[in-house]
Design a protein around this motif. Structure first.
Motif, short mmCIF file in Angstrom:
data_model
loop_
_atom_site.label_atom_id
_atom_site.label_comp_id
_atom_site.label_asym_id
_atom_site.label_seq_id
_atom_site.Cartn_x
_atom_site.Cartn_y
_atom_site.Cartn_z
N PHE A 5 0.88 -1.16 0.00
CA PHE A 5 0.00 0.00 0.00
C PHE A 5 0.92 1.22 0.00
O PHE A 5 1.94 1.23 0.70
CB PHE A 5 -0.89 0.01 1.25
CG PHE A 5 -1.79 -1.18 1.35
CD1 PHE A 5 -3.02 -1.20 0.70
CD2 PHE A 5 -1.43 -2.29 2.10
CE1 PHE A 5 -3.87 -2.31 0.80
CE2 PHE A 5 -2.27 -3.39 2.22
CZ PHE A 5 -3.48 -3.40 1.56
N TYR A 7 1.40 5.43 0.42
CA TYR A 7 0.80 6.59 1.08
C TYR A 7 1.73 7.79 1.05
O TYR A 7 2.93 7.66 0.83
CB TYR A 7 0.49 6.27 2.55
CG TYR A 7 -0.45 5.11 2.71
CD1 TYR A 7 -1.81 5.26 2.50
CD2 TYR A 7 0.03 3.84 3.03
CE1 TYR A 7 -2.68 4.19 2.62
CE2 TYR A 7 -0.83 2.77 3.15
CZ TYR A 7 -2.17 2.94 2.94
OH TYR A 7 -3.03 1.88 3.05
N GLU A 19 -2.61 -1.93 5.51
CA GLU A 19 -3.43 -0.82 5.03
C GLU A 19 -3.54 0.22 6.15
O GLU A 19 -3.83 -0.11 7.30
CB GLU A 19 -4.81 -1.32 4.62
CG GLU A 19 -5.59 -0.31 3.84
CD GLU A 19 -6.84 -0.90 3.20
OE1 GLU A 19 -7.46 -0.17 2.42
OE2 GLU A 19 -7.18 -2.05 3.49
N MET A 20 -3.28 1.49 5.80
CA MET A 20 -3.28 2.58 6.77
C MET A 20 -4.24 3.68 6.28
O MET A 20 -3.82 4.66 5.69
CB MET A 20 -1.86 3.16 6.92
CG MET A 20 -0.82 2.21 7.46
SD MET A 20 -1.01 1.83 9.21
CE MET A 20 -0.76 3.43 9.96
N PRO A 21 -5.55 3.52 6.53
CA PRO A 21 -6.50 4.53 6.05
C PRO A 21 -6.29 5.90 6.70
O PRO A 21 -6.83 6.90 6.21
CB PRO A 21 -7.86 3.94 6.41
CG PRO A 21 -7.60 2.89 7.42
CD PRO A 21 -6.21 2.42 7.21
N GLU A 22 -5.49 5.97 7.76
CA GLU A 22 -5.19 7.25 8.39
C GLU A 22 -4.28 8.12 7.52
O GLU A 22 -4.21 9.32 7.71
CB GLU A 22 -4.49 7.03 9.75
CG GLU A 22 -5.30 6.25 10.75
CD GLU A 22 -5.28 4.74 10.57
OE1 GLU A 22 -5.96 4.05 11.34
OE2 GLU A 22 -4.60 4.22 9.66
N HIS A 24 -2.83 9.51 3.66
CA HIS A 24 -3.36 9.84 2.34
C HIS A 24 -2.81 8.85 1.30
O HIS A 24 -1.62 8.51 1.34
CB HIS A 24 -2.96 11.26 1.94
CG HIS A 24 -3.56 12.31 2.80
ND1 HIS A 24 -4.88 12.69 2.71
CD2 HIS A 24 -3.03 13.07 3.79
CE1 HIS A 24 -5.13 13.61 3.59
NE2 HIS A 24 -4.03 13.87 4.28
N PRO A 25 -3.65 8.39 0.38
CA PRO A 25 -3.15 7.49 -0.67
C PRO A 25 -2.01 8.15 -1.45
O PRO A 25 -2.01 9.37 -1.66
CB PRO A 25 -4.37 7.28 -1.57
CG PRO A 25 -5.55 7.63 -0.71
CD PRO A 25 -5.08 8.68 0.24
N THR A 94 -6.60 -4.54 14.78
CA THR A 94 -5.89 -3.85 13.71
C THR A 94 -5.88 -2.33 13.91
O THR A 94 -4.87 -1.68 13.67
CB THR A 94 -6.51 -4.20 12.34
OG1 THR A 94 -6.50 -5.62 12.19
CG2 THR A 94 -5.72 -3.59 11.21
N GLY A 95 -6.98 -1.76 14.36
CA GLY A 95 -7.04 -0.32 14.57
C GLY A 95 -6.05 0.14 15.62
O GLY A 95 -5.42 1.20 15.48
N ARG A 98 -2.56 0.05 14.06
CA ARG A 98 -2.37 1.21 13.18
C ARG A 98 -2.13 2.48 13.98
O ARG A 98 -1.34 3.33 13.60
CB ARG A 98 -3.58 1.38 12.26
CG ARG A 98 -3.71 0.29 11.22
CD ARG A 98 -4.71 0.63 10.12
NE ARG A 98 -5.82 1.45 10.54
CZ ARG A 98 -7.07 1.01 10.74
NH1 ARG A 98 -7.36 -0.26 10.56
NH2 ARG A 98 -8.03 1.84 11.11
#
Length: 163
Positions: A5, A7, A19-22, A24-25, A94-95, A98
Motif C-alpha cells: 500500500f 501513502y 493498510e493505513m487509512p489514516e 493519504h493514498p 488492527t485499529g 495502526r
C-alpha cells in the motif's frame, strides 16, 4: 513484502504491508519509509535485544534504530533508514496496531532522524494552522474531533514532526 500500500504522510512517501487509512493514498515510487510486518515476531526481539523484559512497555535505543515494545500491541523496530518492522501480538486489534504505527513508531522515526516531534493534534484554520499540545489524556484528540465537526480539517493527531 506481503502486499504493498502506498501513502503520503508527514511529508514522506510510505510503502506499507498494512493498510493505513489514516494516511493519504500515494503513488509507488522511492519510499522514504517502509512498514513491514515481521514473519517471525519472537525472532525479531530475540535477535535485536535478547536481554529485554518479556512484559511491559519500553523503548530501547539500538544500533541503527530503536525497539519500541507495547505489551498489548506488539514490537516495533524503527530504523533510521525509514524501515519500521512490526511484530504484532496475535490478538491485537488492527485499529490499535495502526494507531501505534501512525503515532509512536512514526514519532520515533522522526526522533531518530533528529527532528523535533510534538505530541499534538493539529488543525487547519483560516490563515494557518493550530497545534493543540499536552500530555496523554488531556483531551487533545477530543477537542480536535469537536473542531473537525465544526468545519476545521485535522492535519495530524498524536504526532507532529517539525522541520
Amino acid at each position: 513484502m506481503n502486499a504493498e500500500f502506498w501513502y503520503r504522510a508527514f511529508g514522506l512517501v510510505i510503502c506499507s504491508d498494512i493498510e493505513m487509512p489514516e494516511f493519504h493514498p500515494g503513488e509507488p515510487g522511492p519510499a522514504d519509509a517502509r512498514i513491514e510486518i515481521s514473519d517471525d515476531p519472537r525472532r525479531m526481539r530475540e535477535t535485536l535485544a535478547p536481554d529485554l523484559p518479556t512484559s511491559g512497555d519500553f523503548l530501547r535505543a539500538l544500533d541503527g534504530g530503536a525497539l519500541l515494545s507495547i505489551e498489548r500491541v506488539g514490537d516495533f523496530f524503527i530504523e533510521t533508514t525509514g524501515r519500521i518492522a512490526v511484530a504484532p501480538r496475535p490478538d491485537v486489534e488492527t485499529g490499535l496496531l495502526r494507531l501505534y504505527i501512525a503515532g509512536s513508531a512514526m514519532g520515533t522515526l522522526f526522533y531518530l532522524r533528529r527532528q523535533l516531534v510534538l505530541h499534538a493534534a493539529t488543525l487547519l484554520r483560516p490563515g494557518g494552522m493550530s497545534a493543540i499540545v499536552g500530555p496523554s489524556g488531556a483531551g487533545k484528540s477530543t477537542l480536535a474531533a469537536h473542531l473537525a465537526r465544526a468545519g476545521y480539517a485535522i492535519l495530524t493527531d498524536d504526532t507532529l514532526p517539525l522541520s
